[in-house]
Design a protein around this motif. Sequence first.
Motif, PDB file in Angstrom:
ATOM      1  N   ARG A  71       0.812  -1.202   0.000  1.00 25.88           N
ATOM      2  CA  ARG A  71       0.000   0.000   0.000  1.00 25.88           C
ATOM      3  C   ARG A  71       0.860   1.273   0.000  1.00 25.88           C
ATOM      4  N   THR A  72       2.028   1.222   0.690  1.00 28.43           N
ATOM      5  CA  THR A  72       2.787   2.464   0.857  1.00 28.43           C
ATOM      6  C   THR A  72       3.813   2.656  -0.272  1.00 28.43           C
ATOM      7  N   ALA A  73       4.315   3.908  -0.370  1.00 33.05           N
ATOM      8  CA  ALA A  73       5.349   4.216  -1.365  1.00 33.05           C
ATOM      9  C   ALA A  73       6.576   3.341  -1.137  1.00 33.05           C
ATOM     10  N   ASP A 133       1.885   7.872 -10.084  1.00 29.11           N
ATOM     11  CA  ASP A 133       2.180   6.624  -9.379  1.00 29.11           C
ATOM     12  C   ASP A 133       2.795   6.943  -8.029  1.00 29.11           C
ATOM     13  N   ILE A 134       2.481   6.088  -7.060  1.00 31.55           N
ATOM     14  CA  ILE A 134       2.969   6.290  -5.690  1.00 31.55           C
ATOM     15  C   ILE A 134       4.475   6.022  -5.607  1.00 31.55           C
ATOM     16  N   ASP A 172       0.351   9.706  -4.188  1.00 29.32           N
ATOM     17  CA  ASP A 172      -0.739   8.773  -3.895  1.00 29.32           C
ATOM     18  C   ASP A 172      -1.953   9.311  -4.649  1.00 29.32           C
ATOM     19  N   GLU A 205      -4.684  11.470  -3.344  1.00 30.55           N
ATOM     20  CA  GLU A 205      -4.419  12.840  -2.901  1.00 30.55           C
ATOM     21  C   GLU A 205      -4.241  13.842  -4.038  1.00 30.55           C
ATOM     22  N   GLU A 215     -11.108   2.787   1.430  1.00 30.64           N
ATOM     23  CA  GLU A 215     -10.410   3.701   0.519  1.00 30.64           C
ATOM     24  C   GLU A 215     -11.023   3.650  -0.878  1.00 30.64           C
TER      25      GLU A 215
END
Length: 213
Positions: A2-4, A67-68, A90, A93, A115
Amino acid sequence: MRTAAEFNSFYASPDPWRITQARFRDKVLRHCLRPFTRNRSVLELGCGEGHLTEAVFGKARSVVGIDISDVAIARAKSLSLPNARFESADFLEVSFEGYDVIAAIECIHYLSLQERGAFLQKVATEHSGKMLLLSGPIVDYVRQFGHKRLMHEFRSLGFTPVKFYNLSVYEDPPSSRIVASLLKLPLGYTLLDGLPEWMVHQRLYAVQAPKRH
Ligand SMILES: C[S@@+](CC[C@H](N)C(=O)[O-])C[C@H]1O[C@@H](n2cnc3c(N)ncnc32)[C@H](O)[C@@H]1O
């Protein structure tokens, strides 16, 4: 993932999903997406290293790829595509305003259900009346991405389903494997949309966001 940081570590070596080798997928996506994207301005969410930007969105008037992973975005920028620019963020955002079409190909299933609801609500508000193209491993693979559930979610938020396409089939049971090889023959992909639902692994949805009054 999920995270960068998680996506960046997955991108430690180029093309971790071997996307550039998926020629069949490119062909099917070009066939399904071009009518919606030709000469239009496209916001491509989860664009990764820009493979689809080049292979599928080449006829769009302009593309902004988000893209993240800044590792993936650096590779996308190095393609120097004439109709595209890329940003690392993200996608929950960034603003969705000002584009003809939003394309979210194979990236929404990384969001939690909550989400995803927030994402669709944001599309409904900031991209009112316009087209959202959404694909993912829709049937069974990620259960909460099942067809019925997704259609229910679209309708309850006021989206109008315009069209959906089958993109690929499961490799099991063996009968599906035979179908998968038939699909790869010239024009074989035209059979995709006639397949029974239990065979379908990935699906693409074209839905119109509700119009604001
Ligand atoms: C499976 S890859 C698909 C890449 C490309 N869309 C394709 O189909 O070839 C998923 C991509 O979505 C990106 N991604 C996932 N969640 C994201 C988010 N919240 N914001 C921006 N990018 C995201 C990942 O970094 C990854 O590049």
